[in-house]
Design an enzyme around this catalytic site. Structure first.
Site, PDB file in Angstrom:
ATOM      1  N   CYS A   1      28.442 -26.697   0.782  1.00 49.75           N
ATOM      2  CA  CYS A   1      29.386 -26.750   1.908  1.00 49.75           C
ATOM      3  C   CYS A   1      29.527 -25.397   2.601  1.00 49.75           C
ATOM      4  CB  CYS A   1      30.744 -27.265   1.458  1.00 49.75           C
ATOM      5  SG  CYS A   1      31.319 -26.556  -0.072  1.00 49.75           S
TER       6      CYS A   1
ATOM      7  N   ASN B   1       9.369 -11.381 -11.277  1.00 50.29           N
ATOM      8  CA  ASN B   1      10.374 -12.432 -11.302  1.00 50.29           C
ATOM      9  C   ASN B   1      10.840 -12.730 -12.723  1.00 50.29           C
ATOM     10  OD1 ASN B   1       9.014 -15.216 -12.226  1.00 50.29           O
ATOM     11  ND2 ASN B   1       7.538 -13.954 -11.136  1.00 50.29           N
ATOM     12  N   LEU B   2      12.083 -13.151 -12.809  1.00 44.69           N
ATOM     13  CA  LEU B   2      12.742 -13.362 -14.087  1.00 44.69           C
ATOM     14  C   LEU B   2      12.059 -14.431 -14.919  1.00 44.69           C
ATOM     15  CD1 LEU B   2      15.166 -12.757 -15.900  1.00 44.69           C
ATOM     16  CD2 LEU B   2      16.473 -14.422 -14.594  1.00 44.69           C
TER      17      LEU B   2
ATOM     18  N   CYS C   1      15.393  -9.027 -28.100  1.00 48.33           N
ATOM     19  CA  CYS C   1      14.308  -9.526 -27.271  1.00 48.33           C
ATOM     20  C   CYS C   1      14.758  -9.376 -25.819  1.00 48.33           C
ATOM     21  CB  CYS C   1      13.979 -10.988 -27.594  1.00 48.33           C
ATOM     22  SG  CYS C   1      15.094 -12.190 -26.834  1.00 48.33           S
TER      23      CYS C   1
ATOM     24  N   ALA D   1       8.949 -15.483 -15.095  1.00 36.61           N
ATOM     25  CA  ALA D   1       7.713 -15.067 -15.763  1.00 36.61           C
ATOM     26  C   ALA D   1       8.035 -14.131 -16.918  1.00 36.61           C
ATOM     27  CB  ALA D   1       6.766 -14.398 -14.772  1.00 36.61           C
ATOM     28  N   ARG D   2       9.011 -13.279 -16.730  1.00 34.92           N
ATOM     29  CA  ARG D   2       9.363 -12.334 -17.787  1.00 34.92           C
ATOM     30  C   ARG D   2       9.904 -13.046 -19.010  1.00 34.92           C
ATOM     31  NH1 ARG D   2      12.219  -8.273 -13.659  1.00 34.92           N
ATOM     32  NH2 ARG D   2      11.117  -6.395 -14.304  1.00 34.92           N
TER      33      ARG D   2
ATOM     34  N   LEU E   1       0.793  -1.229   0.000  1.00 31.49           N
ATOM     35  CA  LEU E   1       0.000   0.000   0.000  1.00 31.49           C
ATOM     36  C   LEU E   1       0.826   1.280   0.000  1.00 31.49           C
ATOM     37  CD1 LEU E   1      -2.753  -1.124   2.532  1.00 31.49           C
ATOM     38  CD2 LEU E   1      -2.859  -1.163   0.046  1.00 31.49           C
TER      39      LEU E   1
ATOM     40  N   CYS F   1      17.997 -11.281 -25.116  1.00 32.02           N
ATOM     41  CA  CYS F   1      19.223 -11.102 -25.905  1.00 32.02           C
ATOM     42  C   CYS F   1      20.393 -10.680 -25.028  1.00 32.02           C
ATOM     43  CB  CYS F   1      19.014 -10.048 -27.004  1.00 32.02           C
ATOM     44  SG  CYS F   1      18.165 -10.668 -28.457  1.00 32.02           S
TER      45      CYS F   1
ATOM     46  N   CYS G   1      15.664 -15.772 -29.624  1.00 32.01           N
ATOM     47  CA  CYS G   1      15.080 -15.170 -30.826  1.00 32.01           C
ATOM     48  C   CYS G   1      15.901 -15.440 -32.077  1.00 32.01           C
ATOM     49  CB  CYS G   1      14.836 -13.668 -30.632  1.00 32.01           C
ATOM     50  SG  CYS G   1      16.305 -12.658 -30.504  1.00 32.01           S
TER      51      CYS G   1
END
Lengths: 610, 378
Positions: free
Chosen positions: A125, A70-71, A110, A73-74, A9, A113, A391
């Site tokens: 470790c 997030n990467l 794209c 989904a993009r 918010l 790229c 691409c």
């Protein structure tokens, strides 16, 4: 598919307190209609990776504006926009930094790229035996200790793994299990002593590891809280019986009010024990299937306390709950102003796209400190990268031990994690090795399940050195060829996955020390090998232009890049419908191609679009 | 004895660093009054910090505030947030850009916001002001300020938003004492100068800003008078001191004395400004029909200022004259930059821009220009 949270918010102004818990898509739509009643807005409370959002779905649109966090989904949307040939306006913000980029198939790069930094992962470790930074302690507390105590019991857990691998973790009795009728206080102290005392002593026994490192100190309850008696069950009476499980808090019960304070070892110990007690006393039903949630106060308290105690043991500076929560929860810092600026810039680019004003497309960077008097810096988009496997259909190469690695490893670590394919299909020539889908026949499913756990060289269609595999994602309409090359050994530290993918440009994971902004959003939970986590954030972030490895000769571009590819919030861009802007000629000396000159990179002029 | 003394000094240094200069001085006196002894024990330090915070500001951030402002506290810290919550801001001229700005600072959690604009709603206002409900039944009979006030309250119930009626330029100087920041929009040149001067005469600093958007361009002016702040450069902290000219002083700087390649928009805005003044127009009351007269004025001004007319392109002037309406995405951008600046000034954190900011959607650049006398810096 997100719902509204209180912490949204401060910037997502289409939402109110009363909307907390509701669907963002739906509430946003209603809010916008209030001041623009005649717009057609359709909300989808769903995951953009769902199969219903296929290429045909995307083809409906003239332009796509991303506001993802997030990467993964993009990348997915990038591929769908390429497949659908729909221009994509991407964006991201972190604190005072942000950027807007335009991607048009065939005309510009794209989204993939240019390599995007992936969330940092740490070798096992380091987490289990030789932490040197606070973030290592957080990862230990969250993904090992918390998971072991409160999470799925059937999941493999490295908690008792030591660097020497000599101490076997196959005990008949699970040390971490709460025994029937065991007093909770006693249980808490027992766990404490085991992980902070005994385990450290065992680690110390391995002298090799400590030759070049500071030795950790074992910590036992009795040393920190000498006067604490086992029978402390009375503390439950402090709470009202009608306490909501979600509002239960160790801080409250101990009177530690300020999340910004850095607690002492003693305070952290008290919190640790109190939190554990509260979990078992008030939230017992959840134990066994809990996943860490940054909005779960008690979980955050427990993880912070545990991380701090471990840090104290290893001589690492302790942090406040506020800071620890930010690290453990991968929290992105965000303000309304930057988001407003980026939203405005997104709309400006979107309008250019709708007017097919291709020459005017710009990538715009919003800086915290001016560069050559500019706070907002426009750059012309680049041409597509000829080596981009997304691409430009370049084949990749994979070095892997074909006699040891299984198809499962290949699918999870390469196809899904690195290549970002959601529902992959793996083929060797015409042989279908593996596929994911809803409409598969039972015998196919059984076949794939069997293949999944087979070693590559033992597949029905054997995969060995020289094999070429084709991996596809039908939804993303992406097809990729991978040449397999067998390799015997891999470095545990540098190549923890036991595989090496090449032929695509991959950005190095970011180090905190460079003071770079964070990467592309929440990291997804790890497999047991390495644990991904975002780097810690500094109060003041400075942009350090990064140098990307230059692409091999033959391509005409060299690039330098602002390391401001950042996370975005679900952008609360107002839906600008203005399109009455007149087209005018830009002045001759308004040079729009801005070179980002950091003084030590060899930048040649980028090839313009036209 | 020496060890006690050095521990005591260490403790004091730490507290001073923690509290900052102003607060530290206050704290010292209060402590002396109440005879609190410096404790070096861990619990003592924590308790003391908490106590000092309470005395200083009257309150710590509430749990509600901490939850709501979490993401921005991670940007600028708790102290800055606290200072914001005690700040009082005046905004005059409720066009689209000012509205965007107000939205931003209300979300940020300032103490209070006072709005001034007695004008009624017009169709033009509706095109760029998203706070006005488009239903005529709802907005008739109420001024722009009143309507915006109602909407803004909803964005953050913890901020006091109110309306002040009347003509700001007629108010006495002590009216401005109530505010830490004054922002004026849709203001004539004469009024800008007047209000700026009144702000400068107050004993406590009143930061002054102007903001205007025309067509798809925007301009921000900043006057922080004499401004000192701590600038964190990697490991060190340096004291920075900036001296800002007033609006009058800034626009009086001869054009030929300015660096080459100053944003064209600066000059263009000054021409339009002068035109409105000469023709006694209300701010923004121009049209394409004025272009010939404006070009004539440009010629005169450039001659007087020894500036080549090519620095103020016809096309740019035409856009600014024709563009009575604001362009919403530019309002968002300018309102965002302005919001950032005001937050920096109130919190004392971050490099404030000096002293003009320009944005033109046509080239997409957001540029800072320092329009001040090169000798004095003001």
């Amino acid at each position: 598919m997100d719902t509204i949270e209180v912490s949204n918010l401060n910037r997502q102004f289409l939402f109110r307190q009363s909307h907390v818990g509701q669907s963002k898509a739906k509430v946003a739509r209603d809010a916008v209609l209030r001041f623009r009643p005649h717009i057609n807005i359709k909300p989808y409370h769903a995951n953009v990776k769902d199969p219903e959002f296929n290429v045909d779905f995307f083809k409906q649109f003239n332009v796509v504006l991303n506001g993802l966090d997030n990467l993964d989904a993009r990348r997915h949307v990038n591929r769908l926009c390429l497949a659908a040939d729909v221009p994509l306006v991407e964006s991201g913000t972190t604190g005072f930094l942000g950027q807007v980029t335009v991607h048009v198939k065939g005309k510009t790069e794209c989204y993939e790229c240019q390599p995007k930094p992936t969330p940092k992962t740490y070798p096992v470790c380091t987490i289990t035996s030789t932490p040197s930074k606070f973030v290592h302690c957080i990862v230990w507390a969250k993904d090992l200790l918390f998971a072991k105590l409160f999470g799925d019991k059937n999941q493999g857990n490295d908690l008792n793994v030591h660097s020497s691998n000599a101490a076997s973790s196959s005990e008949h009795v699970d040390v971490f299990e709460h025994r029937v009728d065991e007093d909770i206080e006693q249980y808490g102290q027992r766990i404490f002593d085991h992980v902070f005392g005994y385990n450290i002593e065992v680690a110390l026994a391995n002298e090799e590891a400590w030759k070049t490192r500071n030795k950790p100190k074992p910590i036992y309850c009795r040393d920190v809280l000498p006067d604490r008696l086992v029978s402390q069950n009375g503390s439950f009476d402090k709470f009202c019986a009608t306490d909501e499980p979600s509002s239960v808090s160790a801080m409250t019960s101990l009177g530690l009010k300020n999340p910004q304070d850095v607690w002492s070892l003693m305070e952290n110990t008290k919190i640790f024990l109190e939190a554990l007690k509260l979990f078992f006393g008030k939230r017992e039903k959840e134990i066994g299937n809990m996943i860490f949630d940054k909005d779960d106060q008690l979980a955050v308290e427990f993880v912070s306390a545990a991380a701090n105690i471990r840090a104290a043991s290893f001589g690492i500076l302790m942090h406040s709950l506020f800071e620890a929560k930010g690290i453990a929860g991968n929290i992105v810092h965000a303000v309304a102003t930057t988001n407003a600026i980026i939203a405005g810039l997104i709309v400006i680019e979107a309008i250019k796209v709708l007017q097919s004003d291709t020459k005017s497309y710009r990538m715009t960077y919003c800086l915290e400190h001016p560069s050559r008097k500019m706070l907002l810096m426009p750059v012309e988009p680049f041409e597509p990268n000829q080596s981009c496997y997304v691409c430009s259909e370049t084949p990749l190469s994979l070095e892997i031990n074909t006699y040891r690695s299984k198809l499962r490893d290949f699918v999870e670590k390469i196809v899904k994690a690195k290549l970002g394919m959601n529902m992959p299909l793996i083929m060797h020539g015409s042989a279908l090795l593996y596929e994911v889908g809803d409409d598969l026949e039972e015998d196919m499913v059984a076949n794939y399940a069997a293949n999944f756990d087979k070693v590559l060289s033992e597949l029905p269609s054997p995969v060995t050195s020289g094999t070429m595999l084709t991996v596809e994602d039908l939804q993303q309409e992406l097809s990729c060829n991978i040449n397999i090359k067998h390799r015997e050994e891999f470095d545990e530290e540098k190549e923890p996955d036991g595989m090496l993918l090449s032929g695509w440009a991959q950005a190095p994971p970011m180090e905190k020390d460079n003071n770079m902004p964070v990467g592309n959003g929440e990291s997804t939970p790890s497999t047991s090998q390495a644990v991904p986590l975002k780097p810690e954030e500094d109060d003041d972030i400075e942009i350090v232009p990064t140098e990307i490895k230059t692409i091999p000769a033959g391509t005409k571009r060299k690039i330098s890049e602002l390391s401001s590819t950042a996370i975005s919030e679900p952008s609360s861009a107002t839906d600008g419908t203005r399109s009455t802007k007149k087209e005018e000629e830009i002045d001759g000396d308004d040079d729009v191609v801005v070179m980002l000159d950091d003084g030590n990179s060899d930048i040649s002029k980028k090839k313009r679009l036209h | 004895m020496n060890r006690m003394k050095s521990l005591h000094q260490e403790g004091r240094k730490e507290q001073k660093r923690y509290l900052g200069d102003d607060q530290w001085r206050k704290a010292r006196n209060l402590r002396a009054l109440l005879g609190v002894l410096a404790q070096t024990g861990r619990e003592g330090v924590l308790e003391q910090r908490r106590w000092l915070r309470l005395r200083m500001d009257g309150e710590e951030l509430t749990e509600q505030e901490t939850a709501l402002y979490d993401r921005q506290i991670r940007v600028w810290g708790v102290d800055a947030q606290r200072r914001l919550s005690k700040s009082h801001i005046l905004v005059s001229g409720m066009k689209g850009t000012a509205v965007e700005f107000c939205k931003n600072i209300v979300l940020a959690g300032i103490g209070s916001l006072t709005l001034m604009d007695d004008r009624m709603v017009t169709e033009e206002a509706l095109s760029a002001n998203f706070l006005i409900p488009p239903d005529e039944n709802m907005f008739s009979e109420r001024s722009l300020a009143e309507l915006c006030c109602d909407s803004l309250r909803e964005f953050n119930p913890m901020v006091r938003v109110s309306v002040e009626k009347g003509d700001l330029s007629t108010f006495d100087g002590d009216f401005y004492d109530k505010f830490d920041v004054v922002v004026v929009s849709c203001c004539s040149l004469r009024t800008k100068k007047l209000i700026n001067e009144k702000c400068r005469k107050r004993s406590k600093r009143v930061a002054f800003y102007t903001v205007d958007c025309r067509d798809s361009c925007g301009e921000i002016f900043v006057d922080l008078q004499n401004y000192t702040y701590s600038q964190k450069k990697l490991v060190d902290t340096i004291e920075q001191q900036l001296q800002y000219p007033s609006f009058e002083e800034a626009v009086a700087v001869p054009w030929r004395a300015l660096p080459r390649k100053v944003a064209k928009l600066y000059f263009a805005m000054r021409v339009i400004e002068r035109f409105e003044q000469t023709e006694e127009r209300n701010p923004g009351e121009t049209s394409v029909a004025d272009l010939p007269s404006v070009l004539k004025l440009r010629k005169e001004l450039c001659e007087t200022q020894s500036l080549n007319e090519s620095h103020i392109p016809d096309g740019l002037l035409e856009r600014l004259l024709a563009g009575r309406r604001e362009f919403p995405p530019v309002c968002a951008i300018i309102g965002g930059i302005l919001g950032q600046e005001v937050i920096k000034a109130i919190s004392g954190k971050g490099d404030p821009l000096k002293n003009f900011f320009f944005f033109d959607a046509f080239d997409g650049k957001g540029i800072i220009e320092d329009i001040s006398n090169p000798d004095t810096g003001s």
